[in-house]
Design an enzyme around this catalytic site. Structure first.
Site, PDB file in Angstrom:
ATOM      1  N   SER A  64     -23.079  72.516  54.682  1.00  0.00           N
ATOM      2  CA  SER A  64     -24.167  71.556  54.813  1.00  0.00           C
ATOM      3  C   SER A  64     -24.239  70.554  53.661  1.00  0.00           C
ATOM      4  O   SER A  64     -23.292  69.825  53.426  1.00  0.00           O
ATOM      5  CB  SER A  64     -25.461  72.353  54.950  1.00  0.00           C
ATOM      6  N   ASP A 278     -27.148  64.814  56.522  1.00  0.00           N
ATOM      7  CA  ASP A 278     -26.544  65.703  55.533  1.00  0.00           C
ATOM      8  C   ASP A 278     -25.078  65.940  55.926  1.00  0.00           C
ATOM      9  O   ASP A 278     -24.586  65.364  56.898  1.00  0.00           O
ATOM     10  CB  ASP A 278     -27.340  67.004  55.377  1.00  0.00           C
ATOM     11  N   ASP A 280     -23.285  68.182  57.373  1.00  0.00           N
ATOM     12  CA  ASP A 280     -22.870  68.668  58.692  1.00  0.00           C
ATOM     13  C   ASP A 280     -23.747  68.091  59.798  1.00  0.00           C
ATOM     14  O   ASP A 280     -23.696  68.545  60.954  1.00  0.00           O
ATOM     15  CB  ASP A 280     -22.857  70.197  58.751  1.00  0.00           C
ATOM     16  N   ASP A 282     -26.942  68.122  60.642  1.00  0.00           N
ATOM     17  CA  ASP A 282     -28.013  68.811  61.377  1.00  0.00           C
ATOM     18  C   ASP A 282     -29.375  68.470  60.766  1.00  0.00           C
ATOM     19  O   ASP A 282     -30.371  69.129  61.025  1.00  0.00           O
ATOM     20  CB  ASP A 282     -27.804  70.338  61.419  1.00  0.00           C
ATOM     21  N   ALA A 373     -40.042  69.458  56.498  1.00  0.00           N
ATOM     22  CA  ALA A 373     -40.192  68.173  55.813  1.00  0.00           C
ATOM     23  C   ALA A 373     -38.826  67.611  55.417  1.00  0.00           C
ATOM     24  O   ALA A 373     -38.617  66.394  55.404  1.00  0.00           O
ATOM     25  CB  ALA A 373     -41.066  68.341  54.581  1.00  0.00           C
ATOM     26  N   ARG A 497     -42.162  80.027  46.046  1.00  0.00           N
ATOM     27  CA  ARG A 497     -41.347  80.979  46.820  1.00  0.00           C
ATOM     28  C   ARG A 497     -39.926  81.029  46.259  1.00  0.00           C
ATOM     29  O   ARG A 497     -39.457  80.060  45.637  1.00  0.00           O
ATOM     30  CB  ARG A 497     -41.297  80.587  48.309  1.00  0.00           C
ATOM     31  N   SER A 499     -36.051  80.769  46.555  1.00  0.00           N
ATOM     32  CA  SER A 499     -35.134  80.049  47.434  1.00  0.00           C
ATOM     33  C   SER A 499     -34.295  81.057  48.215  1.00  0.00           C
ATOM     34  O   SER A 499     -33.957  82.126  47.718  1.00  0.00           O
ATOM     35  CB  SER A 499     -34.226  79.151  46.595  1.00  0.00           C
TER      36      SER A 499
HETATM   37  C1  16G Z   1     -31.338  76.235  54.742  1.00  0.00           C
HETATM   38  C2  16G Z   1     -32.037  76.130  56.072  1.00  0.00           C
HETATM   39  C3  16G Z   1     -33.154  75.119  56.018  1.00  0.00           C
HETATM   40  C4  16G Z   1     -34.098  75.410  54.892  1.00  0.00           C
HETATM   41  C5  16G Z   1     -33.354  75.572  53.587  1.00  0.00           C
HETATM   42  C6  16G Z   1     -34.284  76.103  52.535  1.00  0.00           C
HETATM   43  C7  16G Z   1     -31.090  76.260  58.302  1.00  0.00           C
HETATM   44  C8  16G Z   1     -30.071  75.720  59.239  1.00  0.00           C
HETATM   45  N1  16G Z   1     -31.095  75.719  57.100  1.00  0.00           N
HETATM   46  O1  16G Z   1     -30.664  75.065  54.445  1.00  0.00           O
HETATM   47  O2  16G Z   1     -33.833  75.160  57.237  1.00  0.00           O
HETATM   48  O3  16G Z   1     -35.036  74.394  54.750  1.00  0.00           O
HETATM   49  O4  16G Z   1     -32.306  76.516  53.755  1.00  0.00           O
HETATM   50  O5  16G Z   1     -33.595  76.298  51.361  1.00  0.00           O
HETATM   51  O6  16G Z   1     -31.860  77.158  58.610  1.00  0.00           O
HETATM   52  P1  16G Z   1     -34.235  77.113  50.169  1.00  0.00           P
HETATM   53  O7  16G Z   1     -34.560  78.492  50.694  1.00  0.00           O
HETATM   54  O8  16G Z   1     -33.192  77.100  49.128  1.00  0.00           O
HETATM   55  O9  16G Z   1     -35.472  76.386  49.762  1.00  0.00           O
HETATM   56 MG    MG Z   2     -27.016  70.893  57.291  1.00  0.00          MG
END
Ligand code: 16G
Ligand code: MG
Length: 532
Positions: A64, A278, A280, A282, A373, A497, A499
């Site tokens: 991604s 991005d 890929d 999506d 967002a 939270r 990550s």
């Molecule tokens: C991943 C998730 C995305 C989410 C992000 C949060 C998919 C396809 N992608 O990229 O939806 O917003 O993780 O990242 O589910 P974080 O947990 O590092 O904040």
């Molecule tokens: Mg992506």
């Protein structure tokens, strides 16, 4: 079987001292660490397909928006949705098996657990994005698929949503709910036909510049746009997908959203609309610079609001009894949630971060609009909704058009997963039909000033949450301190939270004013630092 599995696996030895985890969006890390993981994902895909009576399972090799040296792999279930959550731990167990003997034990354990008949066919399709490490990982995957005698098809380089589309098409072929032709031409055709239907009364092409993050979305959207040249004037920048070292470098949706600034390679014309994909494709965000050179971001919340507003109006005109709802996460700007609930009078659900959670929640509406967002999202049209629209007896031309337009939107919008190309067309179709400028779209509501910060902690796993990640459960007492701090600010909100994709804790804050939000985010970061 086990012999051949062992032989193949010896070619794809697992590095020691690494613990793998199937995270929010599959396995994702430095590409050099992924050979054994991708091989083993092939084994799991074979099991999953056999468990589901030979339905086709998808595998996407992508990382991604991550930097070029990373890669990743994720599985796609038969209807084009993400791998069922209960199987994620099986992916993790296979990836972490230390020796070949351990691997066979885990594999055979799954065969026994699910009573899988290994003599049945297993079917898998896969694709990769434009990363340099893609071909070598595909070779590892192919070994995994051969080791378990799975039939497979290599779709080459695709965007993630194209692969999801293919999987759904393959599993619905020849049925009443056939999703389309499982080829790239089939995908383009489905989208362009729907776009032409929706915009049959529009004569002016809409002009947009797309930053493709030097990823695979660039050549795909350029190809699709050729079919729509009467309706769409697309310029693609950052389109060096054949220079993988440039992928996501100072460009792309994540760069623009996180930094709230223009990507490199874009010299904006005032009040002209831009979008960034991005790596890929999506995920998408839009933006423009006004006459005073002020940058305006039109993120997933703005996309969701625009879609909900427009589709809500269409439902009224169609006079069909359908419920519409919006799904967001805690990262949604408070102004967007307020607007959707109070001005559009629509229900809003909040789920934890990650597409699969939003997707699942959106299924409970006849039409479910979901967006993070950050620009991941889509609009789901339930089977009942499609049936009701097809069965509706229109008595006026207005009603007839509204019904046909809703049905065409259900074809235009990718039903399997958020899709930058499909979302792009959805937004441009709505703006064209409303005859709206980007400024009119931006001014539906005004974002509360917001900030996102990252804190590196010793162990992010101690940060556990409840209430769709809006409240910390542990470390004990921390949420109370955050609440006390937030109380000091007008319209303040903040949450913390861990990550799911990086070894860090994220802090989000929003407030009535820019000065306050800078202060609030700084103070909450301090609280988090002092707690760990
Ligand atoms: C991943 C998730 C995305 C989410 C992000 C949060 C998919 C396809 N992608 O990229 O939806 O917003 O993780 O990242 O589910 P974080 O947990 O590092 O904040
Ligand atoms: Mg992506």
């Amino acid at each position: 079987m086990s012999n051949s599995l062992t032989e193949y696996s010896l070619k794809h030895a697992r590095p020691s001292n690494i613990v793998y985890g199937y995270g929010t969006a599959g396995f994702r890390m430095k590409a050099t660490l992924l050979d054994s993981v991708v091989f083993r994902v092939g084994l799991l895909a074979g099991l999953r397909s056999r468990f589901l009576d030979g339905k086709t399972i998808g595998i996407m090799i992508t990382a991604s928006h991550n930097p070029p040296e990373d890669n990743g792999v994720k599985l796609v279930d038969p209807m084009g949705e993400m791998l069922e959550a209960s199987w994620e731990s099986h992916a993790t167990s296979l990836a972490n098996a230390e020796t070949e003997a351990d691997l066979i034990l885990v594999y055979e354990g799954l065969v026994a657990k699910f009573s899988i008949d290994l003599s049945r066919p297993a079917r898998v399709v896969f694709a990769k994005d434009s990363r340099e490490s893609g071909p070598a990982l595909v070779a590892a995957l192919v070994d995994g698929l051969k080791a378990v005698n799975a039939e497979f098809h290599d779709c080459g380089m695709l965007t993630t949503p194209q692969l999801h589309y293919n999987v759904r098409c393959l599993n619905t072929q020849g049925t009443e709910r056939s999703y389309g032709v499982p080829t790239e031409a089939g995908y383009f055709n489905k989208l362009t036909s729907a776009y032409k239907t929706i915009l049959s009364s529009v004569t002016q092409p809409y002009s947009i510049t797309i930053d493709a993050a030097n990823g695979i979305g660039g050549p795909k959207v350029a190809e699709l746009a050729k079919e729509l040249s009467n309706l769409l004037a697309v310029t693609v920048v950052n389109n060096n997908y054949d220079k993988p070292e440039l992928l996501n470098h100072a460009c792309g949706a994540d760069y623009v959203k996180t930094g709230q600034k223009l990507p490199s390679g874009v010299t904006p014309e005032p009040s002209k609309l831009y979008a960034s994909f991005d790596g890929d494709a999506d995920r998408i965000v839009f933006y423009f610079q006004d006459e005073t050179t002020k940058f305006h971001l039109l993120d997933g919340d703005k996309i969701a609001t625009l879609a909900a507003m427009y589709l809500g109006d269409l439902i009224k005109q169609a006079e069909v009894d359908l419920n519409l709802g919006v799904v967001q996460t805690a990262y949604a700007n408070g102004s967007s949630t307020d607007y959707i609930q109070k001005n559009l009078n629509l229900p809003v659900l909040c789920t934890p971060t990650g597409v699969k959670h939003l997707h699942h929640a959106a299924l409970q509406f006849d039409i479910g609009v979901y967006f993070e967002a950050n620009g991941h999202g889509t609009v789901l049209f339930g089977e009942n909704c499609i049936d009701a629209l097809k069965a509706a007896d229109a008595t006026s031309p207005g009603q007839l058009t509204a019904i046909a337009t809703l049905l065409a939107f259900s074809e235009l919008i990718n039903q399997t997963v958020g899709d930058a190309i499909s979302d792009l067309l959805m937004v441009l179709a709505i703006l064209s039909l409303k005859n709206w400028t980007c400024a009119e779209w931006a001014h539906i509501y005004t974002d509360l000033p917001n900030r996102l910060a990252k804190v590196i902690v010793n162990d992010r796993r101690i940060f556990t949450t409840t209430d769709a990640e809006r409240k910390l459960v542990t470390p004990e007492g921390l949420q109370g301190k955050i609440d006390e701090m937030v109380m000091k600010y007008s319209n303040g909100r903040s949450f913390v939270r861990a990550s799911g994709t990086e070894d860090a804790v994220r802090v989000y804050a929003e407030c009535g004013t820019v000065g306050e939000v800078d202060d609030l985010v700084k103070n909450v970061v301090e609280i988090v630092k002092n707690s760990s």
